[in-house]
Write an enzyme that holds these catalytic residues in place. Structure first.
Site, PDB file in Angstrom:
ATOM      1  N   HIS A  91       0.899  -1.254  -0.065  1.00  0.00           N
ATOM      2  CA  HIS A  91      -0.045   0.077   0.121  1.00  0.00           C
ATOM      3  C   HIS A  91       0.705   1.266   0.013  1.00  0.00           C
ATOM      4  O   HIS A  91       0.370   2.255   0.542  1.00  0.00           O
ATOM      5  CB  HIS A  91      -0.838   0.035   1.167  1.00  0.00           C
ATOM      6  CG  HIS A  91      -1.938  -1.088   1.161  1.00  0.00           C
ATOM      7  ND1 HIS A  91      -3.190  -0.958   0.650  1.00  0.00           N
ATOM      8  CD2 HIS A  91      -1.897  -2.359   1.656  1.00  0.00           C
ATOM      9  CE1 HIS A  91      -3.628  -2.430   1.008  1.00  0.00           C
ATOM     10  NE2 HIS A  91      -3.217  -3.127   1.411  1.00  0.00           N
ATOM     11  N   ASN A 164     -10.471  -2.835   2.199  1.00  0.00           N
ATOM     12  CA  ASN A 164     -10.007  -3.013   0.968  1.00  0.00           C
ATOM     13  C   ASN A 164     -11.324  -2.516   0.134  1.00  0.00           C
ATOM     14  O   ASN A 164     -12.315  -2.604   0.721  1.00  0.00           O
ATOM     15  CB  ASN A 164      -9.339  -4.178   0.643  1.00  0.00           C
ATOM     16  CG  ASN A 164      -8.065  -4.363   0.750  1.00  0.00           C
ATOM     17  OD1 ASN A 164      -7.101  -3.144   1.107  1.00  0.00           O
ATOM     18  ND2 ASN A 164      -7.493  -5.539   0.835  1.00  0.00           N
TER      19      ASN A 164
HETATM   20 FE1  HDE Z   1      -2.514  -4.592   5.522  1.00  0.00          FE
HETATM   21  N1  HDE Z   1      -0.863  -3.987   6.005  1.00  0.00           N
HETATM   22  N2  HDE Z   1      -1.801  -6.623   6.227  1.00  0.00           N
HETATM   23  N3  HDE Z   1      -4.112  -5.602   4.918  1.00  0.00           N
HETATM   24  N4  HDE Z   1      -3.202  -2.927   4.727  1.00  0.00           N
HETATM   25  C1  HDE Z   1      -0.274  -2.458   5.911  1.00  0.00           C
HETATM   26  O1  HDE Z   1       0.725  -1.334   7.128  1.00  0.00           O
HETATM   27  C2  HDE Z   1      -0.635  -6.725   6.972  1.00  0.00           C
HETATM   28  C3  HDE Z   1      -4.537  -6.769   5.222  1.00  0.00           C
HETATM   29  C4  HDE Z   1      -4.584  -2.593   4.481  1.00  0.00           C
HETATM   30  O2  HDE Z   1      -3.372   3.326   3.759  1.00  0.00           O
HETATM   31  C5  HDE Z   1       0.763  -2.482   6.510  1.00  0.00           C
HETATM   32  O3  HDE Z   1       1.025   0.781   7.723  1.00  0.00           O
HETATM   33  C6  HDE Z   1      -0.690  -7.929   7.522  1.00  0.00           C
HETATM   34  C7  HDE Z   1      -5.958  -7.037   5.036  1.00  0.00           C
HETATM   35  C8  HDE Z   1      -4.618  -1.352   3.994  1.00  0.00           C
HETATM   36  O4  HDE Z   1      -1.587   3.262   5.325  1.00  0.00           O
HETATM   37  C9  HDE Z   1       1.341  -3.492   7.114  1.00  0.00           C
HETATM   38  C10 HDE Z   1      -1.798  -8.676   6.921  1.00  0.00           C
HETATM   39  C11 HDE Z   1      -6.530  -6.149   4.492  1.00  0.00           C
HETATM   40  C12 HDE Z   1      -3.288  -0.728   4.024  1.00  0.00           C
HETATM   41  C13 HDE Z   1       0.516  -4.575   6.865  1.00  0.00           C
HETATM   42  C14 HDE Z   1      -2.621  -7.606   6.118  1.00  0.00           C
HETATM   43  C15 HDE Z   1      -5.489  -4.925   4.496  1.00  0.00           C
HETATM   44  C16 HDE Z   1      -2.489  -1.892   4.977  1.00  0.00           C
HETATM   45  C17 HDE Z   1       1.920  -1.806   5.539  1.00  0.00           C
HETATM   46  C18 HDE Z   1      -2.218 -10.176   7.190  1.00  0.00           C
HETATM   47  C19 HDE Z   1      -7.975  -5.523   4.207  1.00  0.00           C
HETATM   48  C20 HDE Z   1      -2.764   0.589   3.961  1.00  0.00           C
HETATM   49  C21 HDE Z   1       2.122  -0.246   6.162  1.00  0.00           C
HETATM   50  C22 HDE Z   1      -2.446 -10.570   8.474  1.00  0.00           C
HETATM   51  C23 HDE Z   1      -8.710  -5.568   5.316  1.00  0.00           C
HETATM   52  C24 HDE Z   1      -3.057   1.559   5.104  1.00  0.00           C
HETATM   53  C25 HDE Z   1       1.314  -0.077   7.164  1.00  0.00           C
HETATM   54  C26 HDE Z   1      -2.663   3.020   4.893  1.00  0.00           C
HETATM   55  C27 HDE Z   1      -1.037  -1.795   5.175  1.00  0.00           C
HETATM   56  C28 HDE Z   1       0.120  -5.751   7.171  1.00  0.00           C
HETATM   57  C29 HDE Z   1      -3.655  -8.148   5.459  1.00  0.00           C
HETATM   58  C30 HDE Z   1      -5.514  -3.661   4.393  1.00  0.00           C
HETATM   59  C31 HDE Z   1       2.589  -4.207   6.644  1.00  0.00           C
HETATM   60  C32 HDE Z   1       0.341  -8.665   8.432  1.00  0.00           C
HETATM   61  C33 HDE Z   1      -6.670  -8.226   5.011  1.00  0.00           C
HETATM   62  C34 HDE Z   1      -5.694  -0.722   3.451  1.00  0.00           C
HETATM   63  O5  HDE Z   1       1.279  -3.411   8.637  1.00  0.00           O
END
Ligand code: HDE
EC number: 1.11.1.6
Length: 712
Positions: A91, A164
């Site tokens: 992202h 999302n």
């Molecule tokens: Fe994320 N995800 N994600 N994700 N995600 C990040 O956090 C992570 C997941 C989502 O505009 C990171 O600040 C793991 C699902 C959005 O700043 C990080 C897992 C969904 C955004 C991270 C998931 C998301 C992130 C990267 C599996 C939809 C952007 C930078 C357990 C519900 C937020 C940060 C923004 C961002 C980890 C799965 C949505 C690395 C470990 C499912 C919208 O922390």
């Protein structure tokens, strides 16, 4: 040291919180101190010293060596050296806006969360949209999932709904996330591709992990190439829990439904836009807010009483499943409006830190194993991205609720904490800050006391084992055109996969279990044998179709904020241009007059007509529809102009509404285009009406086979 008993403090809940609620606006205003405007100000160093010369480094003589003592130059360069912070691992490319949320009514039967109880309250929000795969500078319109992260600054603390634009995810357990992300990100040896999933490592992984089948199908659908950020649905994905004042819990799934309807680009358009306007989505969001076309969504929830938890064919805790809206409709809760662009990209959009663990009383988690892992990841990632544990003090992350506690120091601490006691309990500072007991309203956060009685295991629940029935449901719910796009997308992406065994595995072991027609069509496009049966036995979903999944059923029905190009040259019928502009304005659409160059043109009756841009400068992919007004000389000029001809052809191929004056029939003949439901010839009001109706339908889907036969 005093040995007197400290005065018994009042409960914070009863005192300060009530006051804080009244003072929300005052607090928002206090954030104003972080917004800076240099107008009328002297240029100074970071420490406040006025600068007399910002052009020259301090030197030993005009031609001599630079002097280390130049603290002004060193401060400036040092700051510059550290301007970039690590981009988000996923992202990374995002854009954001401010706005507010307001609840339609008091939903306290469902939740005690304050922002869902008081309809007179406007809760400030900051929303960041993003792509997932590409780095910060990548294109907006690539085929990808879009992040939809909402920070609600409620009186009771920040609530982050980090979702999302698709209602499910690729994997079921957080422990697989690094594997998935390593597979989808650019390949490690050459860092290709930027912003896309059409490569071997992605398809290798997803073809080996059948739980990804449903989500990969969504990403091969039109949902992965949204028309704009304000025409996307948003989803919380995981099942969450609402808790009301009596402590009753209810399972909920969050949905954001856009006021402007849900619709997409077509693939060729998305690819062209990635080159012609890398910033297409962020520009659209920015401009729509500047023009007053405020993006708006309705927040709703699917509500499942706790006693119904096991009534479905799928597990509510499995993030690769939807609850079809035909089974549990979405109950509207309130609306969110984005009405202010950020002042500074870095300070706000880049530094905003979302975390699914930021919840408020009245909202709680479920045991979805993906959500549980996310609760750890986000805080951890901010520590390296934003340089330490004080990222909550960055203005965009500050709650409007007070946040006193015993946490102290660490890098970048900005608050100067007064008082001696940074521990609890204490008697030195009167016991403050103190705990607030849980209460029906305005209480402290208390975790929902779900009973857990189990063995410690590393296991996937048997109820998570069906990976295909909902993928089939999704495919069956698509219109003919949407199905064709999915087939084309798989064929395109797998066509870029170099290893044939990966292509074959995706076709035989994944697609064949979703739909045999889908599998054989893709196989044919890849030159592979068509599978005749799936590899696993799938119990089909008892629902045959879910109309709520097809974007054909999700349009707004009007043309508000749509963009129309009017192609003109010298000799154009100026009155016809004015009539169309008036009609479009009345519908809330925006017209732009495009000439052969950016210079004004002369109308047939000798007037000067200003143009907004040249046809080359604002290509057809930037518009929803094209109109060619009459005027013999103008038509003659456009007919001999390759840019204008290409403009029309491209709009035609992208299935857009096109209106052409009767004078312009020759143009159609030159291009060998035939009139259809969206290619209209005429000058009268009824043609304009039909043109507007065609724009409201978003695309002329029936034209697609004819459009394919026209040269690209
Ligand atoms: Fe994320 N995800 N994600 N994700 N995600 C990040 O956090 C992570 C997941 C989502 O505009 C990171 O600040 C793991 C699902 C959005 O700043 C990080 C897992 C969904 C955004 C991270 C998931 C998301 C992130 C990267 C599996 C939809 C952007 C930078 C357990 C519900 C937020 C940060 C923004 C961002 C980890 C799965 C949505 C690395 C470990 C499912 C919208 O922390």
């Amino acid at each position: 040291m005093s040995n007197k008993t400290p005065p018994a403090g009042k409960s914070e809940a009863a005192g300060t919180d009530t006051l804080d609620r009244q003072n929300t606006n005052a607090k928002l205003e206090s954030l104003e101190q972080f917004r800076a405007d240099g107008t009328g100000q002297a240029l100074r160093t970071n420490h406040g010293v006025k600068i007399s010369d910002n052009q020259n480094t301090l030197k030993a003589g005009p031609r001599g060596p630079s002097l280390l003592e130049d603290f002004i130059m060193r401060e400036k360069i040092t700051h510059f050296d550290h301007e970039r912070i690590p981009e988000r691992i996923v992202h990374a490319r995002g854009t954001a806006a401010h706005g507010f949320f307001e609840t339609y009514e008091d939903h306290s039967a469902l939740t005690k969360a304050g922002f869902l109880r008081d309809p007179s309250k406007k809760t400030p929000v900051f929303v960041r949209f993003s792509t997932v795969q590409g780095p910060r500078g990548s294109g907006d319109t690539v085929r990808d999932v879009r992040g939809f992260a909402v920070k609600l600054y409620t009186d009771e603390g920040n609530f982050d709904l980090v979702g999302n634009n698709m209602p499910i995810f690729f994997i079921q357990d957080a422990i697989k996330f690094p594997d998935f992300v390593h597979a989808v990100k650019p390949e490690p040896h050459n860092e290709i591709p930027t912003g896309g999933s059409a490569h071997d490592t992605f398809w290798d992984f997803v073809s080996l992990v059948p739980e990804s089948a449903h989500m990969v199908l969504w990403t091969m659908s039109d949902r992965a190439i949204p028309k704009s950020l304000r025409t996307m649905q948003g989803f919380g994905i995981h099942t969450f829990r609402f808790v009301n004042g009596e402590g009753k819990g209810t399972f909920v799934k969050f949905h954001w439904k856009p006021k402007f309807g849900t619709c997409s680009l077509v693939w060729d358009e998305a690819q062209k836009l990635a080159g012609k306007d890398t910033d297409f989505h962020r520009r659209d969001l920015w401009e729509s807010i500047e023009m007053g076309d405020y993006p708006e969504w309705e927040l709703g929830v699917q509500i499942v009483p706790e006693e119904d938890e096991h009534k479905f064919e799928f597990d509510l805790l499995d993030p690769t499943k939807i609850i079809p809206e035909e089974l549990v409709p979405v109950t509207p809760l309130g609306r969110m409006v984005l009405d202010r662009n950020p002042d500074n990209y870095f300070a706000e959009t880049e530094q905003v830190a979302f975390c699914p663990g930021h919840i408020v009383p009245g909202i709680d988690f479920s045991n979805d194993p993906l959500l549980q892992g996310r609760l750890f990841s986000y805080t951890d990632t901010q520590i390296s991205r934003l340089g330490g544990p004080n990222f909550h003090e960055i203005p965009i992350n500050r709650p409007i609720a007070p946040n006193h506690n015993g946490q102290r120091d660490a890098q970048h601490r900005t608050r100067i904490d007064k008082g001696r006691a940074s521990y609890e309990p204490n008697s030195i500072d009167g016991g403050w800050p103190k705990e607030t007991p849980s209460a029906p309203i305005d209480g402290g956060f208390e975790t929902y006391p779900e009973r857990v009685d189990a063995h410690k295991v590393r296991e996937r629940s048997e109820s998570f084992s069906d990976h295909f029935s909902q993928a089939t449901l999704f495919f069956n719910s698509m219109s003919h055109a949407e199905k064709e796009h999915i087939i084309a997308a798989y064929s395109f992406e797998l066509g870029k996969v170099e290893r044939e065994y990966i292509r074959a595995r995706q076709v035989n072991e994944i697609l064949a279990n979703i739909d045999l027609e889908l599998a054989s069509r893709v196989a044919a496009n890849l030159g592979l044998p068509a599978p005749t049966k799936g590899t696993v036995s799938v119990k089909p979903s008892s629902l045959k179709e879910s109309p709520a999944l097809s974007q054909m059923n999700l349009l707004s029905g009007d043309i508000k904020s749509r963009k129309v190009a009017i192609l003109v040259a010298n000799g154009v019928d100026g009155k016809a241009v004015a009539a169309l502009q008036k009609a479009l304005k009345a519908e809330g659409a925006h017209a732009k007059v495009l000439g052969p160059t950016s210079a004004p043109v002369k109308t047939a009756d000798g007037q000067t007509l200003a143009v907004d841009a040249s046809q080359e400068g604002l290509p057809s992919v930037a518009f929803d529809a094209v109109w060619v007004p009459g005027g013999a000389d103008s038509i003659k000029a456009l007919s001999a102009d390759g840019v204008a001809l290409h403009y029309l052809l491209e709009a035609y191929k992208h299935l857009k509404a096109i209106g052409i004056s009767k004078d312009g029939k020759a143009l159609l003949e030159a291009l060998r285009l035939k009139e259809d439901a969206g290619l209209l010839v005429g000058d009268d009001d009824s043609t304009i009406k039909a043109f507007i109706a065609a724009i409201a339908k978003h695309r002329v889907w029936d034209r697609e086979p004819a459009a394919k036969a026209i040269p690209a």
